[in-house]
Design a protein around this motif. Structure first.
Motif, mmCIF file in Angstrom:
data_model
loop_
_atom_site.group_PDB
_atom_site.id
_atom_site.type_symbol
_atom_site.label_atom_id
_atom_site.label_comp_id
_atom_site.label_asym_id
_atom_site.label_seq_id
_atom_site.Cartn_x
_atom_site.Cartn_y
_atom_site.Cartn_z
ATOM 1 N N ASP A 1 38.842 46.137 35.598
ATOM 2 C CA ASP A 1 40.196 46.651 35.428
ATOM 3 C C ASP A 1 40.403 47.024 33.957
ATOM 4 O OD1 ASP A 1 40.476 44.203 34.124
ATOM 5 O OD2 ASP A 1 41.698 43.315 35.697
ATOM 6 N N PRO B 1 36.250 46.742 41.402
ATOM 7 C CA PRO B 1 37.585 46.160 41.239
ATOM 8 C C PRO B 1 37.660 45.175 40.071
ATOM 9 C CG PRO B 1 36.587 45.469 43.331
ATOM 10 C CD PRO B 1 35.666 46.458 42.703
ATOM 11 N N GLU B 2 36.533 44.549 39.733
ATOM 12 C CA GLU B 2 36.528 43.587 38.629
ATOM 13 C C GLU B 2 36.695 44.275 37.266
ATOM 14 O OE1 GLU B 2 33.674 42.118 41.843
ATOM 15 O OE2 GLU B 2 34.001 44.000 40.807
#
Length: 88
Positions: A44, A41-42
């Motif tokens: 992006d 998720p980090e």
């Protein structure tokens, strides 16, 4: 003395990823099998742009926009393999 460029590149790509997304990312220890875009998720779209810039600066090549795809950014290993190909 022979330097194992495969391990060295993998380690350097892992360090670049950690520099961009921070040391406390959700993947824990990055290995060749660690999945990237869509799995971390980090990582992006903004972090992806930063990662590309860091890789270009560290390894001294310019990434073609056609190479910015899910295959290259599937895992740490696939990204390291791409970088090795650019350095060859």
């Amino acid at each position: 003395m022979t330097i194992d460029t495969t391990e060295t590149t993998l380690d350097q790509v892992g360090e670049a990823i950690t520099d961009v997304i921070g040391p406390d990312h959700s993947a824990g220890v990055l290995t060749a099998d660690t999945l990237l875009f869509g799995s971390l998720p980090e990582l992006d779209s903004l972090a992806l742009v930063e990662l590309i810039t860091v890789l270009e600066d560290r390894f001294g090549f310019e990434m073609d926009e056609d190479d910015i795809n899910a295959e290259v950014f599937e895992s740490v290993g696939s990204l390291a393999e791409y970088v090795r190909g650019q350095l060859a």
